[in-house]
Motif scaffolding. Structure first.
Motif, PDB file in Angstrom:
ATOM      1  N   LEU A  52      43.652  41.972  31.697  1.00  0.00           N
ATOM      2  CA  LEU A  52      44.135  40.661  32.148  1.00  0.00           C
ATOM      3  C   LEU A  52      44.698  40.775  33.552  1.00  0.00           C
ATOM      4  O   LEU A  52      44.436  39.916  34.411  1.00  0.00           O
ATOM      5  CB  LEU A  52      45.184  40.107  31.187  1.00  0.00           C
ATOM      6  CG  LEU A  52      44.696  39.691  29.799  1.00  0.00           C
ATOM      7  CD1 LEU A  52      45.874  39.232  28.945  1.00  0.00           C
ATOM      8  CD2 LEU A  52      43.647  38.598  29.888  1.00  0.00           C
ATOM      9  N   GLU A  53      45.463  41.823  33.808  1.00  0.00           N
ATOM     10  CA  GLU A  53      46.034  42.021  35.144  1.00  0.00           C
ATOM     11  C   GLU A  53      44.938  42.325  36.164  1.00  0.00           C
ATOM     12  O   GLU A  53      44.927  41.775  37.257  1.00  0.00           O
ATOM     13  CB  GLU A  53      47.078  43.137  35.109  1.00  0.00           C
ATOM     14  CG  GLU A  53      48.331  42.719  34.356  1.00  0.00           C
ATOM     15  CD  GLU A  53      49.303  43.856  34.110  1.00  0.00           C
ATOM     16  OE1 GLU A  53      48.940  45.046  34.284  1.00  0.00           O
ATOM     17  OE2 GLU A  53      50.448  43.552  33.714  1.00  0.00           O
ATOM     18  N   LYS A  54      44.011  43.196  35.797  1.00  0.00           N
ATOM     19  CA  LYS A  54      42.924  43.593  36.698  1.00  0.00           C
ATOM     20  C   LYS A  54      42.102  42.392  37.158  1.00  0.00           C
ATOM     21  O   LYS A  54      41.711  42.299  38.316  1.00  0.00           O
ATOM     22  CB  LYS A  54      42.021  44.601  35.984  1.00  0.00           C
ATOM     23  CG  LYS A  54      40.839  45.075  36.788  1.00  0.00           C
ATOM     24  CD  LYS A  54      40.041  46.084  35.974  1.00  0.00           C
ATOM     25  CE  LYS A  54      38.824  46.575  36.714  1.00  0.00           C
ATOM     26  NZ  LYS A  54      38.068  47.542  35.891  1.00  0.00           N
ATOM     27  N   TYR A  55      41.836  41.474  36.256  1.00  0.00           N
ATOM     28  CA  TYR A  55      41.003  40.311  36.559  1.00  0.00           C
ATOM     29  C   TYR A  55      41.814  39.052  36.864  1.00  0.00           C
ATOM     30  O   TYR A  55      41.290  37.951  36.817  1.00  0.00           O
ATOM     31  CB  TYR A  55      39.999  40.070  35.425  1.00  0.00           C
ATOM     32  CG  TYR A  55      39.025  41.207  35.282  1.00  0.00           C
ATOM     33  CD1 TYR A  55      38.028  41.406  36.219  1.00  0.00           C
ATOM     34  CD2 TYR A  55      39.139  42.110  34.239  1.00  0.00           C
ATOM     35  CE1 TYR A  55      37.145  42.467  36.115  1.00  0.00           C
ATOM     36  CE2 TYR A  55      38.259  43.178  34.118  1.00  0.00           C
ATOM     37  CZ  TYR A  55      37.260  43.354  35.065  1.00  0.00           C
ATOM     38  OH  TYR A  55      36.386  44.412  34.963  1.00  0.00           O
ATOM     39  N   GLU A  56      43.103  39.250  37.173  1.00  0.00           N
ATOM     40  CA  GLU A  56      44.006  38.147  37.535  1.00  0.00           C
ATOM     41  C   GLU A  56      44.045  37.044  36.483  1.00  0.00           C
ATOM     42  O   GLU A  56      44.019  35.854  36.794  1.00  0.00           O
ATOM     43  CB  GLU A  56      43.662  37.608  38.922  1.00  0.00           C
ATOM     44  CG  GLU A  56      43.804  38.663  40.013  1.00  0.00           C
ATOM     45  CD  GLU A  56      43.474  38.170  41.401  1.00  0.00           C
ATOM     46  OE1 GLU A  56      43.079  36.994  41.556  1.00  0.00           O
ATOM     47  OE2 GLU A  56      43.622  38.967  42.335  1.00  0.00           O
ATOM     48  N   MET A  57      44.117  37.473  35.222  1.00  0.00           N
ATOM     49  CA  MET A  57      44.161  36.534  34.106  1.00  0.00           C
ATOM     50  C   MET A  57      45.463  36.652  33.317  1.00  0.00           C
ATOM     51  O   MET A  57      45.572  36.109  32.231  1.00  0.00           O
ATOM     52  CB  MET A  57      42.978  36.794  33.165  1.00  0.00           C
ATOM     53  CG  MET A  57      41.621  36.489  33.767  1.00  0.00           C
ATOM     54  SD  MET A  57      41.423  34.760  34.197  1.00  0.00           S
ATOM     55  CE  MET A  57      41.537  33.992  32.601  1.00  0.00           C
ATOM     56  N   ALA A  58      46.444  37.383  33.850  1.00  0.00           N
ATOM     57  CA  ALA A  58      47.680  37.657  33.114  1.00  0.00           C
ATOM     58  C   ALA A  58      48.729  36.574  33.322  1.00  0.00           C
ATOM     59  O   ALA A  58      49.899  36.862  33.537  1.00  0.00           O
ATOM     60  CB  ALA A  58      48.228  39.028  33.504  1.00  0.00           C
ATOM     61  N   SER A  59      48.315  35.323  33.236  1.00  0.00           N
ATOM     62  CA  SER A  59      49.276  34.220  33.330  1.00  0.00           C
ATOM     63  C   SER A  59      48.854  33.107  32.385  1.00  0.00           C
ATOM     64  O   SER A  59      47.671  32.979  32.036  1.00  0.00           O
ATOM     65  CB  SER A  59      49.358  33.675  34.760  1.00  0.00           C
ATOM     66  OG  SER A  59      48.201  32.917  35.073  1.00  0.00           O
TER      67      SER A  59
END
Length: 101
Positions: A52-59
């Protein structure tokens, strides 16, 4: 007292209710492809915290947008799920990612 969940301050009782609801939505709509936080279609893009963090999805907003509009092989759930269900499932995904699925 409020708790910080995915960058959003939420009352604890509400957070628990939303996550429980999100778990039900996930089980009924997402688990076929994302069981245990995995991804049966694209194994490199899981729901694990690191991905999620790697693909900017951690929000919350990023996940809500993905669930609402879909992308690539993932279908859009706009019109199939309510805005509240989408919010709940996004909270659930973030909560599970924090816990390591």
């Amino acid at each position: 007292m409020t708790v910080l969940l995915a960058g959003v301050f939420v009352p604890p009782a509400l957070a628990d209710a939303d996550i429980a609801s999100g778990a039900k939505v996930f089980s009924a709509n997402c688990a076929a492809c994302h069981i245990g936080g995995g991804n049966l279609v694209n194994a490199t893009k899981t729901l694990k915290k690191s991905d999620l963090e790697k693909y900017e999805m951690a929000s919350l907003d990023a996940i809500k947008t993905q669930v609402t509009n879909g992308k690539a092989a993932m279908p859009a759930f706009k019109g199939r799920l309510t805005d509240q269900q989408i919010e709940d499932v996004a909270m659930y995904v973030l909560d599970q990612a924090e816990k390591g699925w």
